[in-house]
Design an enzyme around this catalytic site. Structure first.
Site, PDB file in Angstrom:
ATOM      1  N   ALA A 151      86.502  45.474  39.632  1.00  0.00           N
ATOM      2  CA  ALA A 151      87.075  46.787  39.937  1.00  0.00           C
ATOM      3  C   ALA A 151      88.554  46.830  39.550  1.00  0.00           C
ATOM      4  O   ALA A 151      89.228  45.802  39.492  1.00  0.00           O
ATOM      5  CB  ALA A 151      86.897  47.105  41.422  1.00  0.00           C
ATOM      6  N   TRP A 153      92.734  48.554  39.703  1.00  0.00           N
ATOM      7  CA  TRP A 153      93.751  48.710  40.736  1.00  0.00           C
ATOM      8  C   TRP A 153      94.147  50.157  41.010  1.00  0.00           C
ATOM      9  O   TRP A 153      94.905  50.420  41.941  1.00  0.00           O
ATOM     10  CB  TRP A 153      95.006  47.903  40.411  1.00  0.00           C
ATOM     11  CG  TRP A 153      95.557  47.989  39.016  1.00  0.00           C
ATOM     12  CD1 TRP A 153      95.490  47.021  38.054  1.00  0.00           C
ATOM     13  CD2 TRP A 153      96.295  49.074  38.418  1.00  0.00           C
ATOM     14  NE1 TRP A 153      96.129  47.439  36.903  1.00  0.00           N
ATOM     15  CE2 TRP A 153      96.629  48.692  37.111  1.00  0.00           C
ATOM     16  CE3 TRP A 153      96.704  50.323  38.881  1.00  0.00           C
ATOM     17  CZ2 TRP A 153      97.347  49.511  36.241  1.00  0.00           C
ATOM     18  CZ3 TRP A 153      97.411  51.159  38.023  1.00  0.00           C
ATOM     19  CH2 TRP A 153      97.728  50.747  36.712  1.00  0.00           C
ATOM     20  N   LYS A 177      84.817  41.478  42.244  1.00  0.00           N
ATOM     21  CA  LYS A 177      86.212  41.026  42.235  1.00  0.00           C
ATOM     22  C   LYS A 177      87.136  42.235  42.134  1.00  0.00           C
ATOM     23  O   LYS A 177      87.095  42.973  41.149  1.00  0.00           O
ATOM     24  CB  LYS A 177      86.497  40.094  41.049  1.00  0.00           C
ATOM     25  CG  LYS A 177      87.901  39.465  41.121  1.00  0.00           C
ATOM     26  CD  LYS A 177      88.283  38.784  39.819  1.00  0.00           C
ATOM     27  CE  LYS A 177      88.864  39.760  38.823  1.00  0.00           C
ATOM     28  NZ  LYS A 177      90.193  40.321  39.238  1.00  0.00           N
ATOM     29  N   PRO A 178      87.983  42.450  43.145  1.00  0.00           N
ATOM     30  CA  PRO A 178      88.998  43.494  43.014  1.00  0.00           C
ATOM     31  C   PRO A 178      90.125  43.021  42.103  1.00  0.00           C
ATOM     32  O   PRO A 178      90.224  41.826  41.780  1.00  0.00           O
ATOM     33  CB  PRO A 178      89.490  43.679  44.447  1.00  0.00           C
ATOM     34  CG  PRO A 178      89.280  42.341  45.088  1.00  0.00           C
ATOM     35  CD  PRO A 178      88.052  41.755  44.442  1.00  0.00           C
ATOM     36  N   SER A 234      90.523  48.415  31.360  1.00  0.00           N
ATOM     37  CA  SER A 234      91.054  48.780  30.047  1.00  0.00           C
ATOM     38  C   SER A 234      90.029  48.529  28.953  1.00  0.00           C
ATOM     39  O   SER A 234      89.040  47.802  29.148  1.00  0.00           O
ATOM     40  CB  SER A 234      92.313  47.959  29.752  1.00  0.00           C
ATOM     41  OG  SER A 234      91.967  46.583  29.598  1.00  0.00           O
ATOM     42  N   GLU A 255      83.189  51.185  32.208  1.00  0.00           N
ATOM     43  CA  GLU A 255      83.936  52.434  32.394  1.00  0.00           C
ATOM     44  C   GLU A 255      85.382  52.101  32.079  1.00  0.00           C
ATOM     45  O   GLU A 255      86.067  51.444  32.863  1.00  0.00           O
ATOM     46  CB  GLU A 255      83.763  52.942  33.825  1.00  0.00           C
ATOM     47  CG  GLU A 255      84.048  54.443  33.973  1.00  0.00           C
ATOM     48  CD  GLU A 255      85.525  54.763  34.131  1.00  0.00           C
ATOM     49  OE1 GLU A 255      86.161  55.067  33.102  1.00  0.00           O
ATOM     50  OE2 GLU A 255      86.026  54.698  35.250  1.00  0.00           O
ATOM     51  N   CYS A 289      91.845  57.470  34.608  1.00  0.00           N
ATOM     52  CA  CYS A 289      91.365  57.550  33.228  1.00  0.00           C
ATOM     53  C   CYS A 289      90.890  58.944  32.853  1.00  0.00           C
ATOM     54  O   CYS A 289      90.670  59.229  31.677  1.00  0.00           O
ATOM     55  CB  CYS A 289      90.260  56.523  32.978  1.00  0.00           C
ATOM     56  SG  CYS A 289      89.000  56.498  34.256  1.00  0.00           S
ATOM     57  N   GLU A 385      96.643  55.452  25.686  1.00  0.00           N
ATOM     58  CA  GLU A 385      96.649  55.777  27.105  1.00  0.00           C
ATOM     59  C   GLU A 385      97.942  55.286  27.757  1.00  0.00           C
ATOM     60  O   GLU A 385      98.256  54.099  27.721  1.00  0.00           O
ATOM     61  CB  GLU A 385      95.439  55.135  27.787  1.00  0.00           C
ATOM     62  CG  GLU A 385      95.262  55.549  29.223  1.00  0.00           C
ATOM     63  CD  GLU A 385      93.975  55.018  29.823  1.00  0.00           C
ATOM     64  OE1 GLU A 385      93.388  55.717  30.674  1.00  0.00           O
ATOM     65  OE2 GLU A 385      93.548  53.905  29.440  1.00  0.00           O
TER      66      GLU A 385
END
Length: 481
Positions: A151, A153, A177-178, A234, A255, A289, A385
């Protein structure tokens, strides 16, 4: 400096430290100071978490959909009951305004968990039948297995829900995993889920959370146990995950980044467009995003729109978590502040900063709401981005040029069209090459509808029955009659 709070992994229903005792610092982006430590999980920790998830998979897979649904409904209730703790953890990790986090994230998170609770009992497949003489065919829709999930931040607890809820609803087990900068709310979510599983006498290893860095994520994805790898992050990270997963032909759900075009036609209500776009562009410091960061405006209303958007930016405030008058807090980390500032520092001579363009204060990672005009399609800030509170504005002459500019980037996640002409809106929604097209709005999401993109924005869907299907596999069973 006060003592740092220790965060811990959550494996097989229990808190644990990294096997080798290593930790990383967790920094409060509002102050730039460390406030906690988190495990820096390595191979032994990944092995342990995967073993727990693998052991739990069989009994969890065989649990009835009704029982899985009940567990998810209880998890949703528990999240709602402990909302204050979750908001506190999220705000400490991200610096988000407390009021906005409580009102804009807890409700949707709970709703999404409840949606997937219902989806657990609505598996779909082709009707059983005799598609060949003397043979009956049926379709089984089954869980994939153990899922390795990473995941980001920007929305730590929200994206954790988007990942674990459909996965476990479908009968999978999870190792998640964060981000190493935002582990606190995810660890708390694991505790909440674990409490519900324990109370219902369900397998403890259904949902495991391990903290760590990029190397930890790589070890998870390359581990032989998981059948699926899912990441929100990313493009670079997504490519690395896809490459790593390919070694074992794992299923991959990506994603990734976005560069949402916002097309404003001459007949749009300029005041409404400016209000909606400024919020959708600056919310969460633009660290979204799908953020409305790339505006394309018809030349006949370009100047008036830019002036109004610059005023909206000047009227937008950033500040601390307890300031109820701010729209957004700091950027997540020092590197992100450097990245956003770098885009502005490298602007070409023909660009004009209409508002903002600077850091706010000397403490923390705050950046002013920024509007940049006068840009060309091939400028760096248009093509790449930024992931910050920066909105760019370009002018276009006609519908074809608007479509060309909108589609002329490597990302394809989200977009919006602002016009009173319904036929034109429908034409644009067909021509825009993005996973979502909003009309006269930008950024709302709902559990029943899919979220996901094309091109370098990745593949697979979050939310909706489409997202649920990503976490199942289809098996054909044929029997002679």
């Amino acid at each position: 400096m006060s003592a740092l709070s220790p965060l811990r992994n959550y494996i097989d229903g229990a808190f644990t430290d990294a096997a080798d005792g290593r930790t990383t610092l967790v920094v409060d982006p509002s102050t730039g100071e460390a406030y906690a430590t988190a495990p820096l999980s390595a191979a032994a920790d990944v092995d342990r978490a995967m073993a727990a998830a693998e052991a739990a998979f069989g009994p969890w897979r065989d649990t009835t959909p009704a029982r899985r649904q009940l567990a998810l409904l209880k998890i949703a209730d528990a999240v709602e009951a402990r909302a204050r703790e979750l908001v506190d953890a999220e705000c400490r990790d991200t610096g988000k305004p407390r009021r906005i986090t409580a009102t804009e994230e807890i409700g949707p998170m709970v709703d999404h968990i409840r949606f997937f609770a219902g989806a657990a009992r609505l598996l779909e497949g082709k009707a059983a039948g005799e598609y060949m003489d003397g043979m009956t065919s049926i379709v089984r829709r089954e869980p994939v297995g153990v899922c390795a999930q990473v995941a980001p931040w920007n929305y730590p607890m929200m994206t954790a829900v988007w990942k674990f809820a459909p996965a476990i609803a479908a009968g999978n087990t999870v190792v998640l995993k964060p981000s190493d900068t935002t582990p606190a709310s995810t660890v708390l979510l694991a505790e909440i889920v674990g409490d519900v599983l324990r109370a219902m006498d369900l397998p403890a290893g259904v949902f495991n959370v391990i903290c760590g860095d990029r190397e930890t994520g790589r070890l998870m994805v390359e581990h032989r146990t998981p059948a699926m790898a899912s990441i929100t992050g990313s493009v670079r990270a997504g490519i690395q995950v896809a490459e790593s997963a390919a070694k074992d032909v794992k299923r991959v759900h990506l994603e990734l980044g976005g560069k949402a075009p916002v097309v404003v036609f001459e007949d749009a209500d300029i005041d409404e467009a400016v209000e909606g776009i400024s919020v959708a562009g600056f919310f969460n410091a633009g660290q979204d995003c799908t953020a409305a960061t790339r505006v394309l405006v018809h030349e006949s209303v370009h100047d008036a729109f830019v002036a109004a958007l610059a005023k909206a930016a000047a009227d937008t405030r950033t500040g601390g978590v307890d300031d109820e008058d701010v729209l957004y807090g700091p950027l997540n980390n020092a590197n992100q502040l450097k990245q956003v500032a770098g885009f502005i520092e490298r602007l070409p001579a023909h660009a004009k900063v209409e508002a903002g363009g600077h850091r706010v204060g000397e403490v923390g990672y705050f950046y002013a709401p920024t509007v940049v005009s006068g840009l060309n399609q091939d400028d760096e800030i248009v093509q790449n981005e930024v992931f910050g509170p920066v909105i760019t504005v370009q002018r276009f002459t006609d519908e074809d040029q608007a479509v060309s500019y909108a589609n002329g980037v490597e990302y394809a996640l989200a977009s919006s069209v602002w016009t009173k002409d319904h036929a034109r809106a429908m034409r644009m929604s067909r021509r825009l090459d993005f996973g979502c097209v909003w009309i006269n709005t930008h950024i709302p999401l709902v559990a029943e509808m899919p979220h996901g993109g094309f091109k370098k924005s990745g593949y697979g869907k979050d939310l909706s029955s489409y997202g649920f299907e990503d976490y199942t596999r289809v098996k054909h069973v044929m029997t002679a009659i």
